[in-house]
Design a protein around this motif. Structure first.
Motif, short mmCIF file in Angstrom:
data_model
loop_
_atom_site.label_atom_id
_atom_site.label_comp_id
_atom_site.label_asym_id
_atom_site.label_seq_id
_atom_site.Cartn_x
_atom_site.Cartn_y
_atom_site.Cartn_z
N ILE A 56 -9.26 20.07 -3.43
CA ILE A 56 -8.54 19.12 -4.50
C ILE A 56 -7.79 18.00 -3.70
O ILE A 56 -6.77 18.17 -2.81
CB ILE A 56 -7.38 19.63 -5.23
CG1 ILE A 56 -8.18 20.89 -6.23
CG2 ILE A 56 -6.95 18.81 -6.39
CD1 ILE A 56 -9.25 20.49 -7.01
N TYR A 57 -8.15 16.86 -4.09
CA TYR A 57 -7.54 15.37 -3.46
C TYR A 57 -7.08 14.56 -4.54
O TYR A 57 -7.75 14.29 -5.35
CB TYR A 57 -8.34 14.74 -2.19
CG TYR A 57 -8.80 15.78 -1.24
CD1 TYR A 57 -8.08 15.88 -0.32
CD2 TYR A 57 -9.97 16.45 -1.37
CE1 TYR A 57 -8.30 16.93 0.66
CE2 TYR A 57 -10.44 17.52 -0.41
CZ TYR A 57 -9.67 17.44 0.73
OH TYR A 57 -9.77 18.56 1.64
N ASP A 58 -6.11 13.81 -4.49
CA ASP A 58 -5.53 12.88 -5.22
C ASP A 58 -4.39 12.22 -4.64
O ASP A 58 -3.73 12.47 -3.88
CB ASP A 58 -4.98 13.36 -6.54
CG ASP A 58 -5.47 12.72 -7.71
OD1 ASP A 58 -5.24 11.51 -7.68
OD2 ASP A 58 -5.88 13.21 -8.93
N ALA A 59 -4.33 10.85 -5.21
CA ALA A 59 -3.40 10.05 -4.92
C ALA A 59 -2.08 10.18 -5.11
O ALA A 59 -1.57 10.60 -6.37
CB ALA A 59 -3.71 8.53 -5.23
N VAL A 60 -0.87 10.11 -4.24
CA VAL A 60 0.37 10.48 -4.43
C VAL A 60 1.35 9.23 -3.78
O VAL A 60 0.94 9.01 -2.86
CB VAL A 60 0.73 11.73 -4.06
CG1 VAL A 60 2.35 12.16 -4.28
CG2 VAL A 60 0.09 12.94 -4.58
N ASP A 61 2.22 8.78 -4.71
CA ASP A 61 3.07 7.97 -4.40
C ASP A 61 4.42 8.53 -3.78
O ASP A 61 4.87 9.30 -4.65
CB ASP A 61 3.54 6.93 -5.44
CG ASP A 61 2.51 6.05 -5.94
OD1 ASP A 61 1.66 5.64 -5.29
OD2 ASP A 61 2.62 5.75 -7.07
N ARG A 62 4.73 7.94 -2.66
CA ARG A 62 5.87 8.72 -2.05
C ARG A 62 6.75 7.54 -1.32
O ARG A 62 5.99 6.39 -0.88
CB ARG A 62 5.49 9.81 -0.70
CG ARG A 62 4.99 10.97 -1.45
CD ARG A 62 4.88 11.98 -0.25
NE ARG A 62 4.12 13.11 -0.97
CZ ARG A 62 4.67 14.31 -1.31
NH1 ARG A 62 5.87 13.99 -1.59
NH2 ARG A 62 3.85 15.12 -1.71
#
Length: 169
Positions: free
Chosen positions: A100-106
């Protein structure tokens, strides 16, 4: 050194908050060596102790590319002292949420403090992939998975897909 089993969602252990380590000793270094071997075998670039069922505030990481020599890093009782207002979006994955891969803002940059493999206190700045990875792994220490940063629908779909993968294996 030994390769340990990596826990996957929805294992409730992954939601536990990890306990601080009292001292860096040979027993803890053996755990970190096992974690590193487990991470390399997976393969991955970071691993928190809770991912192998040990609720201690310990992380191992190696951001070296495949064609570069290994550069193992060890973080005991890491804490973030400062985060930038600027954010960075990165497509994250996780050994506890396979495939599972997805964009995360940090935050794009952080300042952190931790104990290293020898138990020495270190303070350093992190940016780019290092900042993403340390924040991702530190989330694990607080019972947070990267999918917890996604919408409820995406999170539920991810857990369902991992359950199916685990059953098939």
């Amino acid at each position: 050194m030994a390769i340990r089993e990596i826990l996957t969602v929805p294992n409730p252990v992954l939601k536990q908050v990890s306990e601080p380590v009292e001292k860096v000793d040979d027993e803890l270094r053996a755990l970190m060596d096992d974690m590193l071997e487990t991470m390399y075998d997976a393969p991955g670039i970071g691993l928190a102790a809770i991912q192998i069922g040990v609720p201690k505030r310990v992380i191992v990481m190696d951001l070296a590319r495949e064609n570069e020599p290994k550069q193992p890093r060890y973080f005991v009782n890491p804490e973030i002292l400062w985060t930038s207002d600027e954010t960075f979006t990165y497509e994250e994955g996780c050994l506890s949420v396979p495939e599972i891969y997805d964009a995360v803002d940090r935050p794009a940059r952080v300042k952190l403090r931790y104990l290293n493999y020898q138990g020495e206190q270190i303070e350093e700045d992190a940016d780019g992939l290092f900042a993403v990875c340390i924040q991702h792994e530190m989330d694990h220490l607080n019972g947070v998975l990267f999918i917890d940063h996604l919408s409820r629908l995406k999170r539920e779909q991810a857990v369902k897909k991992v359950k199916k993968l685990v059953r098939a294996a």
